[in-house]
Design an enzyme around this catalytic site. Structure first.
Site, short mmCIF file in Angstrom:
data_model
loop_
_atom_site.label_atom_id
_atom_site.label_comp_id
_atom_site.label_asym_id
_atom_site.label_seq_id
_atom_site.Cartn_x
_atom_site.Cartn_y
_atom_site.Cartn_z
N MET A 138 7.98 -3.39 5.18
CA MET A 138 8.48 -3.49 4.22
C MET A 138 9.21 -2.21 3.66
SD MET A 138 8.04 -6.37 3.14
CE MET A 138 8.90 -6.23 1.66
N GLU A 139 8.83 -0.95 4.11
CA GLU A 139 9.30 0.32 3.99
C GLU A 139 10.58 0.41 4.63
OE1 GLU A 139 5.27 0.55 2.46
OE2 GLU A 139 5.96 -0.21 4.54
N ASP A 177 27.04 0.90 -4.67
CA ASP A 177 27.16 1.59 -5.80
C ASP A 177 28.26 2.68 -5.69
OD1 ASP A 177 26.41 2.50 -8.67
OD2 ASP A 177 25.56 4.32 -7.77
N HIS A 222 0.89 -0.97 -0.14
CA HIS A 222 0.24 -0.06 0.08
C HIS A 222 0.80 1.11 -0.02
CE1 HIS A 222 -2.55 -3.06 1.69
NE2 HIS A 222 -3.73 -2.38 1.40
#
Length: 164
Positions: A115-116, A130, A79
């Site tokens: 999940m966040e 990176d 969501h």
């Protein structure tokens, strides 16, 4: 042991976004971590802010915060949430050349922020990779996991072996 039905599958087994309309609005918090293993040289360059691309940890912090805010764009059945707090912090472990990434996400809402928090920790770790890949091809990201969550019907959960 009772078998729990997957909430993101309907009766026919098709994926769907769970309807949270009737759930109680509660304060929800989740904390996650990820570990980044580096070689000695790379760890030292990060610690002394000498990586050519810039301040690795400052950039990784912003990336993690941004990732938490965009989690529903990345994970199909999440969501979209109005997060009220996102925090990304780093612990440097010089003896093992590791960096621990910890994220915290918070809101008042109808669904959790696990999940966040996991996305924030993961993307912060990927950003470290990176920014450092030019000097260290052997960087390892490991042990991304949820440490704690609170709020909602299921209440408080804490990973085994830790204290609140």
């Amino acid at each position: 042991m009772s078998q729990q039905r997957f909430t993101h599958l309907d009766e026919q087994g098709h994926a769907h976004m769970v309807d949270v309309t009737e759930k109680q609005v509660t304060e929800r918090v989740a904390i996650a971590e990820s570990w980044v293993q580096l070689n000695q040289e790379t760890f030292d360059l990060i610690s002394s802010r000498e990586i050519e691309k810039g301040d690795v940890l400052a950039t990784a912090r912003i990336a993690g915060i941004q990732a938490a805010k965009r989690c529903s764009d990345l994970i199909p059945l999440c969501h979209p949430l109005a997060l009220t707090k996102v925090k990304v912090e780093f612990e440097l472990h010089p003896d093992s050349h590791r960096i621990r990434v910890e994220s915290l996400c918070k809101l008042a809402g109808r669904t959790g922020v696990e999940m966040e928090a996991l996305t924030a920790a993961s993307i912060a770790a990927l950003t470290i990779y990176d920014m450092c890949k030019a000097v260290d091809k052997g960087i390892v990201i490991e042990s991304t996991r949820l440490l704690e969550k609170s709020g909602g019907k299921s209440g408080h959960w804490l990973v085994a072996g830790t204290t609140p």
